[in-house]
Scaffold this motif. Structure first.
Motif, PDB file in Angstrom:
ATOM      1  N   ALA A   1       0.891  -1.128  -0.012  1.00 42.90           N
ATOM      2  CA  ALA A   1      -0.115   0.050  -0.073  1.00 42.90           C
ATOM      3  C   ALA A   1       0.941   1.327  -0.052  1.00 42.90           C
ATOM      4  N   ALA A   2       1.845   1.310   0.813  1.00 40.39           N
ATOM      5  CA  ALA A   2       2.854   2.565   0.840  1.00 40.39           C
ATOM      6  C   ALA A   2       3.607   2.443  -0.481  1.00 40.39           C
ATOM      7  N   GLN A   3       4.138   1.511  -1.126  1.00 34.18           N
ATOM      8  CA  GLN A   3       4.599   1.604  -2.501  1.00 34.18           C
ATOM      9  C   GLN A   3       3.560   2.061  -3.510  1.00 34.18           C
ATOM     10  N   PHE A   4       2.229   1.599  -3.454  1.00 33.94           N
ATOM     11  CA  PHE A   4       1.194   2.147  -4.253  1.00 33.94           C
ATOM     12  C   PHE A   4       1.130   3.741  -4.188  1.00 33.94           C
ATOM     13  N   LEU A   5       0.938   4.148  -3.179  1.00 34.94           N
ATOM     14  CA  LEU A   5       0.903   5.479  -2.696  1.00 34.94           C
ATOM     15  C   LEU A   5       1.943   6.353  -3.144  1.00 34.94           C
ATOM     16  N   ARG A   6       3.360   5.874  -3.240  1.00 36.85           N
ATOM     17  CA  ARG A   6       4.298   6.672  -3.847  1.00 36.85           C
ATOM     18  C   ARG A   6       4.107   6.770  -5.359  1.00 36.85           C
ATOM     19  N   ASP A   7       3.895   5.429  -5.820  1.00 34.91           N
ATOM     20  CA  ASP A   7       3.671   5.631  -7.438  1.00 34.91           C
ATOM     21  C   ASP A   7       2.585   6.322  -7.750  1.00 34.91           C
ATOM     22  N   ALA A   8       1.246   6.441  -7.171  1.00 40.33           N
ATOM     23  CA  ALA A   8       0.313   7.086  -7.505  1.00 40.33           C
ATOM     24  C   ALA A   8       0.646   8.731  -7.385  1.00 40.33           C
ATOM     25  N   GLU A   9       1.525   9.288  -6.868  1.00 38.27           N
ATOM     26  CA  GLU A   9       1.770  10.531  -6.915  1.00 38.27           C
ATOM     27  C   GLU A   9       2.083  11.437  -8.310  1.00 38.27           C
ATOM     28  N   ASP A  10       2.414  10.678  -9.117  1.00 37.97           N
ATOM     29  CA  ASP A  10       2.786  11.230 -10.686  1.00 37.97           C
ATOM     30  C   ASP A  10       1.636  10.923 -11.328  1.00 37.97           C
TER      31      ASP A  10
END
Length: 71
Positions: free
Chosen positions: A34-43
């Motif tokens: 979930a944390a990795q997804f949230l970082r990926d979803a920023e862009d």
């Protein structure tokens, strides 16, 4: 290839992320994922959600249409 559309995500209080596509649940991510997804979803959140749910074009659709099995 256009940008994916129809995805939404919500963060739960327990840290999980629920991804929906056209109103239907597509994935639930927990913990480090979930944390990795949230970082990926920023862009580009739509493209990130498509990638994480596996619901995106791979670029070989035209070739697949030409395959003898699909004729």
């Amino acid at each position: 290839m256009g940008s994916p559309r129809g995805f939404e995500y919500t963060e739960r209080q327990d840290g999980a992320v629920v991804i929906t596509h056209l109103g239907r649940q597509a994935a639930v991510l927990r913990g480090a994922r979930a944390a990795q997804f949230l970082r990926d979803a920023e862009d580009d959140p739509q493209r990130a959600m498509a990638r994480w749910t596996g619901n995106y074009k791979h670029g070989n659709e035209r070739e697949a249409r030409q395959h003898p099995r699909n004729r």
